[in-house]
Write a protein that holds these residues in place. Structure first.
Motif, PDB file in Angstrom:
ATOM      1  N   ILE A 105      50.441 -58.749 108.238  1.00 45.97           N
ATOM      2  CA  ILE A 105      51.238 -59.960 108.433  1.00 45.97           C
ATOM      3  C   ILE A 105      51.337 -60.772 107.151  1.00 45.97           C
ATOM      4  O   ILE A 105      50.326 -61.142 106.562  1.00 45.97           O
ATOM      5  CB  ILE A 105      50.640 -60.815 109.565  1.00 45.97           C
ATOM      6  N   GLU A 106      52.576 -61.046 106.762  1.00 45.09           N
ATOM      7  CA  GLU A 106      52.846 -61.861 105.584  1.00 45.09           C
ATOM      8  C   GLU A 106      53.463 -63.200 105.984  1.00 45.09           C
ATOM      9  O   GLU A 106      53.189 -64.222 105.399  1.00 45.09           O
ATOM     10  CB  GLU A 106      53.803 -61.103 104.662  1.00 45.09           C
ATOM     11  N   ARG A 107      54.299 -63.177 107.000  1.00 44.01           N
ATOM     12  CA  ARG A 107      55.017 -64.369 107.454  1.00 44.01           C
ATOM     13  C   ARG A 107      54.456 -64.841 108.791  1.00 44.01           C
ATOM     14  O   ARG A 107      54.073 -64.039 109.633  1.00 44.01           O
ATOM     15  CB  ARG A 107      56.496 -64.065 107.599  1.00 44.01           C
ATOM     16  N   LEU A 108      54.416 -66.154 108.981  1.00 47.22           N
ATOM     17  CA  LEU A 108      53.799 -66.733 110.171  1.00 47.22           C
ATOM     18  C   LEU A 108      54.811 -67.310 111.158  1.00 47.22           C
ATOM     19  O   LEU A 108      54.445 -68.090 112.031  1.00 47.22           O
ATOM     20  CB  LEU A 108      52.791 -67.811 109.755  1.00 47.22           C
ATOM     21  N   LYS A 109      56.082 -66.930 111.032  1.00 45.42           N
ATOM     22  CA  LYS A 109      57.095 -67.394 111.974  1.00 45.42           C
ATOM     23  C   LYS A 109      56.656 -67.025 113.388  1.00 45.42           C
ATOM     24  O   LYS A 109      56.284 -65.893 113.654  1.00 45.42           O
ATOM     25  CB  LYS A 109      58.440 -66.737 111.666  1.00 45.42           C
ATOM     26  N   GLY A 110      56.677 -67.994 114.281  1.00 49.47           N
ATOM     27  CA  GLY A 110      56.259 -67.769 115.664  1.00 49.47           C
ATOM     28  C   GLY A 110      54.938 -68.432 115.984  1.00 49.47           C
ATOM     29  O   GLY A 110      54.700 -68.830 117.127  1.00 49.47           O
ATOM     30  N   ILE A 111      54.081 -68.605 114.993  1.00 51.44           N
ATOM     31  CA  ILE A 111      52.771 -69.226 115.240  1.00 51.44           C
ATOM     32  C   ILE A 111      52.937 -70.691 115.640  1.00 51.44           C
ATOM     33  O   ILE A 111      52.198 -71.213 116.466  1.00 51.44           O
ATOM     34  CB  ILE A 111      51.814 -69.079 114.023  1.00 51.44           C
ATOM     35  N   ASN A 112      53.938 -71.342 115.065  1.00 48.04           N
ATOM     36  CA  ASN A 112      54.140 -72.773 115.310  1.00 48.04           C
ATOM     37  C   ASN A 112      54.585 -73.072 116.736  1.00 48.04           C
ATOM     38  O   ASN A 112      54.501 -74.211 117.171  1.00 48.04           O
ATOM     39  CB  ASN A 112      55.110 -73.364 114.289  1.00 48.04           C
ATOM     40  N   SER A 113      55.000 -72.081 117.499  1.00 57.24           N
ATOM     41  CA  SER A 113      55.367 -72.320 118.901  1.00 57.24           C
ATOM     42  C   SER A 113      54.134 -72.388 119.797  1.00 57.24           C
ATOM     43  O   SER A 113      54.218 -72.832 120.931  1.00 57.24           O
ATOM     44  CB  SER A 113      56.317 -71.220 119.395  1.00 57.24           C
ATOM     45  N   CYS A 114      52.988 -71.974 119.290  1.00 63.63           N
ATOM     46  CA  CYS A 114      51.749 -71.901 120.077  1.00 63.63           C
ATOM     47  C   CYS A 114      50.958 -73.201 119.940  1.00 63.63           C
ATOM     48  O   CYS A 114      49.989 -73.283 119.188  1.00 63.63           O
ATOM     49  CB  CYS A 114      50.926 -70.701 119.636  1.00 63.63           C
ATOM     50  N   LYS A 115      51.364 -74.197 120.677  1.00 66.32           N
ATOM     51  CA  LYS A 115      50.787 -75.538 120.552  1.00 66.32           C
ATOM     52  C   LYS A 115      49.347 -75.642 121.056  1.00 66.32           C
ATOM     53  O   LYS A 115      48.623 -76.548 120.670  1.00 66.32           O
ATOM     54  CB  LYS A 115      51.644 -76.568 121.299  1.00 66.32           C
TER      55      LYS A 115
END
Length: 192
Positions: A105-115
């Motif tokens: 994993i290089e990019r973290l797109k999607g992590i920010n939806s996990c509040k």
């Protein structure tokens, strides 16, 4: 080349071994399947009561088919071939812990939806820049973060700035890279 184990096949083995019904189970561990699981297929949607799902040490390259896992709190995907965090949105409202070390994993797109994320174990991946790392700032419940072995951590640990830079970005962390965070504010010795 042999065909990978499907989720359906792995669940059948798990049911035979444990004597439990997968659809009723709260914790399912499908680790180190031989041949390895290569795809998170739609069979996962049958795990409606699952709170902890472990698919570590397989050959999965993409997070998918988590719809239907409305109670999932802990997802373990370490030691796979995952390159992106896309697919977590389906469990963003319940996921509290993500164990995803030793992937690509290089990019973290999607992590920010996990509040509700409180714990992220993401060592030995490919995260290399602060713009990606800063996506963690939207995970306001995050308490415990493990990032050792990522190029970003290696570079800034070598220059001595890693912990200070992370804490400036994520002041609510209680533990960073398995070491408790010592607060520099509030009740310090100089003020008393």
């Amino acid at each position: 080349m042999s065909k990978g184990t499907t989720i359906k096949e792995a669940l059948a083995r798990w049911e035979e071994k444990t004597g439990e019904q997968a659809a009723e189970a709260t914790c399912i561990k499908l680790l180190m399947q031989l041949p390895p699981i290569e795809k998170m297929d739609a069979t996962l949607s049958t795990l409606v009561k699952c709170e902890q799902l472990a698919l570590s040490t397989n050959a999965i390259d993409k997070i998918s088919n988590l719809n239907g896992l409305g109670k999932l709190k802990i997802l373990s995907l370490g030691r796979n071939n995952i390159k992106k965090l896309d697919g977590l949105e389906a469990v963003a409202d319940t996921l509290e812990q993500l164990w995803i070390s030793y992937n690509l994993i290089e990019r973290l797109k999607g992590i920010n939806s996990c509040k509700k994320l409180q714990v992220v174990y993401m060592s030995n991946n490919k995260v290399k820049d602060w713009n990606e790392f800063d996506k963690f700032s939207e995970c306001t419940s995050l308490q415990d973060l493990l990032m050792t072995g990522n190029p970003l951590e290696v570079k800034h640990s070598e220059d001595g700035s890693w912990r200070d830079q992370v804490m400036a970005r994520l002041p609510g962390l209680a533990k960073l890279d398995a070491v408790p965070v010592v607060s520099k504010g509030g009740d310090d010795e100089e003020g008393g």
